[in-house]
Write a protein that holds these residues in place. Sequence first.
Motif, PDB file in Angstrom:
ATOM      1  N   GLY A 119      35.479  51.079  53.536  1.00 51.34           N
ATOM      2  CA  GLY A 119      35.371  50.555  52.177  1.00 51.34           C
ATOM      3  C   GLY A 119      36.186  51.367  51.197  1.00 51.34           C
ATOM      4  O   GLY A 119      36.733  50.837  50.218  1.00 51.34           O
ATOM      5  N   GLY A 120      36.295  52.681  51.428  1.00 48.62           N
ATOM      6  CA  GLY A 120      37.154  53.517  50.608  1.00 48.62           C
ATOM      7  C   GLY A 120      38.622  53.204  50.837  1.00 48.62           C
ATOM      8  O   GLY A 120      39.439  53.209  49.902  1.00 48.62           O
ATOM      9  N   TYR A 121      38.982  52.953  52.096  1.00 49.82           N
ATOM     10  CA  TYR A 121      40.340  52.504  52.394  1.00 49.82           C
ATOM     11  C   TYR A 121      40.662  51.248  51.585  1.00 49.82           C
ATOM     12  O   TYR A 121      41.713  51.157  50.930  1.00 49.82           O
ATOM     13  N   MET A 122      39.729  50.263  51.637  1.00 49.27           N
ATOM     14  CA  MET A 122      39.976  49.016  50.930  1.00 49.27           C
ATOM     15  C   MET A 122      40.024  49.238  49.425  1.00 49.27           C
ATOM     16  O   MET A 122      40.813  48.595  48.717  1.00 49.27           O
ATOM     17  N   ALA A 123      39.180  50.161  48.913  1.00 50.16           N
ATOM     18  CA  ALA A 123      39.230  50.469  47.480  1.00 50.16           C
ATOM     19  C   ALA A 123      40.608  51.014  47.113  1.00 50.16           C
ATOM     20  O   ALA A 123      41.179  50.649  46.070  1.00 50.16           O
ATOM     21  N   ASN A 124      41.170  51.880  47.965  1.00 50.46           N
ATOM     22  CA  ASN A 124      42.517  52.397  47.720  1.00 50.46           C
ATOM     23  C   ASN A 124      43.561  51.290  47.783  1.00 50.46           C
ATOM     24  O   ASN A 124      44.509  51.249  46.989  1.00 50.46           O
ATOM     25  N   TRP A 125      43.389  50.395  48.759  1.00 51.22           N
ATOM     26  CA  TRP A 125      44.337  49.283  48.897  1.00 51.22           C
ATOM     27  C   TRP A 125      44.259  48.361  47.675  1.00 51.22           C
ATOM     28  O   TRP A 125      45.285  47.930  47.127  1.00 51.22           O
ATOM     29  N   VAL A 126      43.038  48.076  47.249  1.00 51.90           N
ATOM     30  CA  VAL A 126      42.837  47.248  46.056  1.00 51.90           C
ATOM     31  C   VAL A 126      43.519  47.893  44.853  1.00 51.90           C
ATOM     32  O   VAL A 126      44.201  47.220  44.055  1.00 51.90           O
ATOM     33  N   ALA A 127      43.349  49.209  44.709  1.00 49.46           N
ATOM     34  CA  ALA A 127      43.925  49.909  43.554  1.00 49.46           C
ATOM     35  C   ALA A 127      45.440  49.755  43.505  1.00 49.46           C
ATOM     36  O   ALA A 127      46.025  49.666  42.406  1.00 49.46           O
ATOM     37  N   GLY A 128      46.090  49.712  44.648  1.00 46.05           N
ATOM     38  CA  GLY A 128      47.545  49.616  44.681  1.00 46.05           C
ATOM     39  C   GLY A 128      48.074  48.205  44.679  1.00 46.05           C
ATOM     40  O   GLY A 128      49.301  48.017  44.631  1.00 46.05           O
ATOM     41  N   HIS A 129      47.168  47.193  44.730  1.00 54.18           N
ATOM     42  CA  HIS A 129      47.658  45.817  44.876  1.00 54.18           C
ATOM     43  C   HIS A 129      47.085  44.847  43.854  1.00 54.18           C
ATOM     44  O   HIS A 129      47.383  43.645  43.921  1.00 54.18           O
ATOM     45  N   THR A 130      46.251  45.327  42.927  1.00 57.49           N
ATOM     46  CA  THR A 130      45.783  44.490  41.827  1.00 57.49           C
ATOM     47  C   THR A 130      45.288  45.393  40.707  1.00 57.49           C
ATOM     48  O   THR A 130      44.829  46.508  40.964  1.00 57.49           O
ATOM     49  N   ASP A 131      45.403  44.887  39.479  1.00 56.24           N
ATOM     50  CA  ASP A 131      44.857  45.629  38.339  1.00 56.24           C
ATOM     51  C   ASP A 131      43.690  44.865  37.700  1.00 56.24           C
ATOM     52  O   ASP A 131      43.372  45.071  36.532  1.00 56.24           O
ATOM     53  N   ARG A 132      43.043  43.995  38.466  1.00 51.34           N
ATOM     54  CA  ARG A 132      41.989  43.143  37.929  1.00 51.34           C
ATOM     55  C   ARG A 132      40.714  43.911  37.612  1.00 51.34           C
ATOM     56  O   ARG A 132      39.877  43.430  36.853  1.00 51.34           O
TER      57      ARG A 132
END
Length: 701
Positions: A556-569
């Motif tokens: 889930g932390g991996y995905m949080a990092n991925w989300v941070a780099g791929h959306t600013d929503r």
Amino acid sequence: MVTTPFDALDDYIALPRVEAVAVAPDGARAVLTVATLTKDATGYERSLWEVPATGDGTPRRLTRSAKGEAGAAFLPSGDLLFVSARPDVEAADGEDAGQLWLLPAAGGEARPVTRLAGGVSGIAGVAEAAERLVLAAGLLPSAETLEDDARLRAERTKRKVSAILHDTYPVRHWDHDLGPDEPHLLSLDLDGLDDTLAAVADEEAAAEGADDLGADADRPEPYPASLPRPRDLTPHPGRTGENAGTALTPDGTTLVAALLVSTGLDGRYRLVSIDVATGAHTVLRDESGVDLTAPAISHDGTTLAYVRSVKSTPAAPTAQELWVSSIDGSSPRRIAAEWDRWPSGIQFDHDDRALIVTADSDGRGPVFRIGLDDGAVDQITHDDFTYTDVHVDRRTGDLVALRSSWIAAPHPVRIARDGAVTVLATPAPAPEVPGTITEVETTAADGARVRGWLLLPQGAAAETPAPLLLWIHGGPLNSWNAWSWRWNPNLAVARGYAVLLPDPALSTGYGLDFIARGWNSWGAAPFTDLMSITDVVEARPDIDETRTAAMGGSFGGYMANWVAGHTDRFRAIVTHASLWALDQFAGTTDHAGYWQSIFTPEAMLENSPHRAVADIRTPLLVIHGDRDYRVPIGESLRLWAELMEHHGNDDGTTEHRFLYFPDENHWVLKPQHAVVWYDTVFAFLGEHLRGDAPTRPAGLG
């Protein structure tokens, strides 16, 4: 507004917790392991409680010690076994390793059954029809006897040596160093176990005789004559003593164990039959590139069940298959081949005609009955709960288990043959939760159904929409389907947040194809699934789509990092124990071979969040414990350095935050640190979603 224990963190960590259940041979009573907060609020102590297994009556406390008790199991006589580091009046001063204890069914004080220098790790199996059991314990590699082990440990202690010499892989696991001892399986016969003055006198005489011979540092102290002597079933095992399940035949003559075969960075588990009387090993099943795990033996001792899993590769995940064979491994056959679920626990039904199996399924964890002859799968429970610690009542075929959901903490229940559930008495009733839960879902671009749970706070409505917290599960082979004391969304709900718990691609309980959607491509379908179901939830009138955050730990932390780099929503992101640079991580985690087997080198780089660090526009709260060996601290150290490099202010400050725990592991388990964790997370969310002033939680100076 109704208040609950989730409104104050100190009240929450003080809630008593049911952790395990054991059932007596007559099926009439169950014993619960209950954890309660210590007086200084820095840990949990465990005690055993007896409750009727029929649904009536009241709990009765059986044990009470400062060291606590766990690992309860029953002997055929009804005597209760458990592991505890409580003081043994006959042991030497300062010995505090956990030992096996026995509480007589007829009454009286608990008595120690072992006095191993390194203690007992747990109970690996108890015979149904004999007073025999198998223990898991660690012995030093040079020790030929129990006495040798005690002497070698004393020497290390005296010389204050903590170094460990390895010649195999791995050297660490989750949050602890492996070694210097090696995992062993020891059999123990309790026939004729008596507290007799004669036995104690013989032991004292032997000790006096040894003293008369003069002190000899090289002569091992004899193992106590008043205790049954454990027999080593796995001498000099190396790491092969590690197992993925054990089962003891009802008569106690044969142990079937899934033992590790090391192969460099990786390994496989094979099924081995061990003659308890002689210690002779016979390989029952062994396949290259296949794990054979979770053995279970029928009540008549003739049939073996196990899980067969072909090793996954970057090409695709593989099924976890249910197999049965004769007890000698002959005539193996797969059952329920069309059942697309992964077993999490298997045992034989009371009449040996079926297996009782638990598995993740559609955001729940039901109990299934699977026929041995026809492989027919009958789902026994049909509620919104997940069931664990399932035990079969041999008299009636009923089941006793723990069950939980996101709005009900683990509690003991009895399950009738027709699936009717009766809640049992407990000293730790499930606490009232602060909101409601509803199921949500969407359809992904590829047509896959993506579902999750949405917890809503009191008062969430179109007139007063709630801010949304997207909470991404770890694993990644996991499902948001059962209560967690560590990751508990009710704490956020009590503070006015709606919490979305989605199961994106890679989640279990939806079949192999659903897992395969995200295989070797974590940044693809898992990410788009999360965004799609968030879109659906944000469209609800009781959700404020302008105030959203995301968080997760481990995967889930991996995905949080991925989300941070791929959306600013999102307005804020919390990333705990997170994977940041997959190319770096693969060689530093505790089990590097696994990661190299599920990713191609190209996909490892393509799906690494660190490549998008320059695109991050959302404030991050980075959290990590230095005792985390699964996702080493280097991941967050590099993440933090690169955040500062790309997004730090000229004066050296940043809007990002890094919460560091020097003495915590992957989860951050100490109660006082859990409070700090949640205080910091809620302060960070409050600052960015509610406009609260930045605060430094108590305890952080």
